[in-house]
Write a protein that holds these residues in place. Structure first.
Motif, PDB file in Angstrom:
ATOM      1  N   GLY A   1      21.742  -6.205 -38.869  1.00 16.80           N
ATOM      2  CA  GLY A   1      22.309  -5.575 -37.715  1.00 16.80           C
ATOM      3  C   GLY A   1      22.859  -4.193 -37.991  1.00 16.80           C
ATOM      4  O   GLY A   1      23.550  -3.623 -37.169  1.00 16.80           O
ATOM      5  N   PHE A   2      22.591  -3.666 -39.161  1.00 18.67           N
ATOM      6  CA  PHE A   2      23.097  -2.345 -39.543  1.00 18.67           C
ATOM      7  C   PHE A   2      22.062  -1.300 -39.162  1.00 18.67           C
ATOM      8  O   PHE A   2      20.948  -1.318 -39.645  1.00 18.67           O
ATOM      9  N   ASP A   3      22.416  -0.395 -38.258  1.00 16.61           N
ATOM     10  CA  ASP A   3      21.486   0.628 -37.807  1.00 16.61           C
ATOM     11  C   ASP A   3      22.046   2.010 -38.072  1.00 16.61           C
ATOM     12  O   ASP A   3      23.233   2.256 -37.870  1.00 16.61           O
ATOM     13  N   LEU A   4      21.193   2.894 -38.528  1.00 17.60           N
ATOM     14  CA  LEU A   4      21.561   4.290 -38.707  1.00 17.60           C
ATOM     15  C   LEU A   4      20.912   5.176 -37.655  1.00 17.60           C
ATOM     16  O   LEU A   4      21.437   6.195 -37.277  1.00 17.60           O
ATOM     17  N   LEU A   5      19.735   4.768 -37.218  1.00 17.99           N
ATOM     18  CA  LEU A   5      18.970   5.579 -36.273  1.00 17.99           C
ATOM     19  C   LEU A   5      18.782   4.815 -34.978  1.00 17.99           C
ATOM     20  O   LEU A   5      18.672   3.588 -34.977  1.00 17.99           O
ATOM     21  N   PRO A   6      18.733   5.518 -33.864  1.00 16.61           N
ATOM     22  CA  PRO A   6      18.472   4.820 -32.603  1.00 16.61           C
ATOM     23  C   PRO A   6      17.058   4.241 -32.620  1.00 16.61           C
ATOM     24  O   PRO A   6      16.160   4.766 -33.287  1.00 16.61           O
ATOM     25  N   ARG A   7      16.885   3.166 -31.895  1.00 19.77           N
ATOM     26  CA  ARG A   7      15.573   2.540 -31.795  1.00 19.77           C
ATOM     27  C   ARG A   7      14.643   3.441 -31.003  1.00 19.77           C
ATOM     28  O   ARG A   7      15.073   4.139 -30.087  1.00 19.77           O
ATOM     29  N   GLY A   8      13.403   3.419 -31.374  1.00 20.45           N
ATOM     30  CA  GLY A   8      12.410   4.216 -30.672  1.00 20.45           C
ATOM     31  C   GLY A   8      11.035   3.667 -30.955  1.00 20.45           C
ATOM     32  O   GLY A   8      10.888   2.640 -31.603  1.00 20.45           O
ATOM     33  N   GLN A   9      10.048   4.380 -30.523  1.00 20.52           N
ATOM     34  CA  GLN A   9       8.672   3.956 -30.766  1.00 20.52           C
ATOM     35  C   GLN A   9       8.312   4.269 -32.208  1.00 20.52           C
ATOM     36  O   GLN A   9       8.530   5.381 -32.693  1.00 20.52           O
ATOM     37  N   ARG A  10       7.786   3.257 -32.909  1.00 21.55           N
ATOM     38  CA  ARG A  10       7.382   3.429 -34.307  1.00 21.55           C
ATOM     39  C   ARG A  10       6.148   4.308 -34.373  1.00 21.55           C
ATOM     40  O   ARG A  10       5.209   4.144 -33.606  1.00 21.55           O
ATOM     41  N   MET A  11       6.191   5.254 -35.289  1.00 22.12           N
ATOM     42  CA  MET A  11       5.032   6.117 -35.500  1.00 22.12           C
ATOM     43  C   MET A  11       4.363   5.683 -36.796  1.00 22.12           C
ATOM     44  O   MET A  11       5.044   5.436 -37.797  1.00 22.12           O
ATOM     45  N   PRO A  12       3.058   5.575 -36.810  1.00 23.05           N
ATOM     46  CA  PRO A  12       2.389   5.144 -38.044  1.00 23.05           C
ATOM     47  C   PRO A  12       2.571   6.184 -39.147  1.00 23.05           C
ATOM     48  O   PRO A  12       2.681   7.381 -38.893  1.00 23.05           O
ATOM     49  N   SER A  13       2.623   5.687 -40.379  1.00 20.39           N
ATOM     50  CA  SER A  13       2.723   6.571 -41.529  1.00 20.39           C
ATOM     51  C   SER A  13       1.445   7.382 -41.665  1.00 20.39           C
ATOM     52  O   SER A  13       0.349   6.888 -41.391  1.00 20.39           O
ATOM     53  N   ALA A  14       1.601   8.610 -42.096  1.00 23.09           N
ATOM     54  CA  ALA A  14       0.431   9.458 -42.335  1.00 23.09           C
ATOM     55  C   ALA A  14      -0.332   8.942 -43.547  1.00 23.09           C
ATOM     56  O   ALA A  14       0.252   8.414 -44.492  1.00 23.09           O
ATOM     57  N   ALA A  15      -1.642   9.085 -43.500  1.00 22.57           N
ATOM     58  CA  ALA A  15      -2.460   8.695 -44.648  1.00 22.57           C
ATOM     59  C   ALA A  15      -2.166   9.638 -45.810  1.00 22.57           C
ATOM     60  O   ALA A  15      -1.866  10.813 -45.619  1.00 22.57           O
ATOM     61  N   LEU A  16      -2.243   9.100 -47.016  1.00 25.81           N
ATOM     62  CA  LEU A  16      -2.023   9.922 -48.197  1.00 25.81           C
ATOM     63  C   LEU A  16      -3.297  10.687 -48.525  1.00 25.81           C
ATOM     64  O   LEU A  16      -4.332  10.079 -48.808  1.00 25.81           O
ATOM     65  N   PRO A  17      -3.252  12.008 -48.499  1.00 23.93           N
ATOM     66  CA  PRO A  17      -4.462  12.772 -48.835  1.00 23.93           C
ATOM     67  C   PRO A  17      -4.653  12.793 -50.352  1.00 23.93           C
ATOM     68  O   PRO A  17      -3.682  12.799 -51.106  1.00 23.93           O
ATOM     69  N   PRO A  18      -5.880  12.790 -50.822  1.00 23.59           N
ATOM     70  CA  PRO A  18      -6.103  12.899 -52.263  1.00 23.59           C
ATOM     71  C   PRO A  18      -5.642  14.272 -52.763  1.00 23.59           C
ATOM     72  O   PRO A  18      -5.670  15.253 -52.021  1.00 23.59           O
ATOM     73  N   LEU A  19      -5.194  14.321 -54.003  1.00 21.58           N
ATOM     74  CA  LEU A  19      -4.794  15.591 -54.597  1.00 21.58           C
ATOM     75  C   LEU A  19      -6.045  16.396 -54.929  1.00 21.58           C
ATOM     76  O   LEU A  19      -6.944  15.907 -55.614  1.00 21.58           O
ATOM     77  N   ALA A  20      -6.095  17.599 -54.452  1.00 21.87           N
ATOM     78  CA  ALA A  20      -7.254  18.460 -54.681  1.00 21.87           C
ATOM     79  C   ALA A  20      -7.399  18.770 -56.163  1.00 21.87           C
ATOM     80  O   ALA A  20      -6.424  19.074 -56.851  1.00 21.87           O
ATOM     81  N   GLY A  21      -8.590  18.673 -56.658  1.00 27.48           N
ATOM     82  CA  GLY A  21      -8.869  19.063 -58.033  1.00 27.48           C
ATOM     83  C   GLY A  21      -8.551  18.021 -59.088  1.00 27.48           C
ATOM     84  O   GLY A  21      -8.791  18.251 -60.265  1.00 27.48           O
TER      85      GLY A  21
END
Length: 182
Positions: A1-21
């Motif tokens: 029940g401990f909240d720091l942020l207001p509830r909202g719509q969950r946004m999906p995590s961004a995909a991890l891009p491969p490191l170039a080179g």
């Protein structure tokens, strides 16, 4: 029940891009030498269990039997909602790096082929059961907050033990094989 942020719509995590080179396998020539192996793997694979089983095997072989290193180190980090990065490393003399690499992979391959022993699994389960989360303990707050932010389900201690009990030595071996294939 401990909240720091207001509830909202969950946004999906961004995909991890491969490191170039970056190409793997890779090496850096340095002295003193180190042998490092890392794995990117699914969080669902529970690789922490076989990796914790691998650590005493690695120490027994690489330090006590073959005298190739003083210590083997290990770390596992959650890097996305569904991915982990785990890494093993050990220092050695430059001229022993190849032998250390060979022995390191032989330990992993043995675990992938035969799986953990009944004694190793019993000890791993005992450690999991004794590791009861304390609500104020930082690592649990961190893990649960990360899971909440990225949308990964938090599981109770009872659920974790039931999931652990549903796995066999063959299941853990298959998990290691998947990691080694990457």
């Amino acid at each position: 029940g401990f909240d720091l942020l207001p509830r909202g719509q969950r946004m999906p995590s961004a995909a991890l891009p491969p490191l170039a080179g970056v190409r793997t396998p890779a090496y850096v020539h340095d002295s003193p030498a180190s042998v490092v192996v890392s794995f990117v793997h699914s969080r669902e694979d529970w690789l922490m269990v076989p990796w914790k089983i691998a650590m005493p095997r690695l120490m027994e072989r690489l330090r006590y039997r073959e005298g190739l290193t003083y210590a083997v180190q290990f770390e596992l980090r959650h890097i996305a909602w569904d991915l982990c990065h785990s890494v093993f490393w050990a220092n050695c003399l430059v001229e022993q790096a190849h032998a250390l690499q060979e022995s390191l992979f032989q330990v992993f391959e043995d675990l992938a082929n035969k799986g953990p022993s009944a004694e190793e699994l019993a000890e791993a389960r005992e450690q999991l059961a004794a590791h009861v989360p304390q609500a104020a303990h930082f690592q649990y707050l961190d893990k649960e907050a990360f899971n909440d932010l990225v949308g990964f389900p938090n599981k109770s201690q009872t659920d974790l033990l039931e999931e652990f009990d549903g796995n066999t030595a063959a299941t853990w071996a298959a998990t290691v094989r998947r990691a080694l294939s990457g």
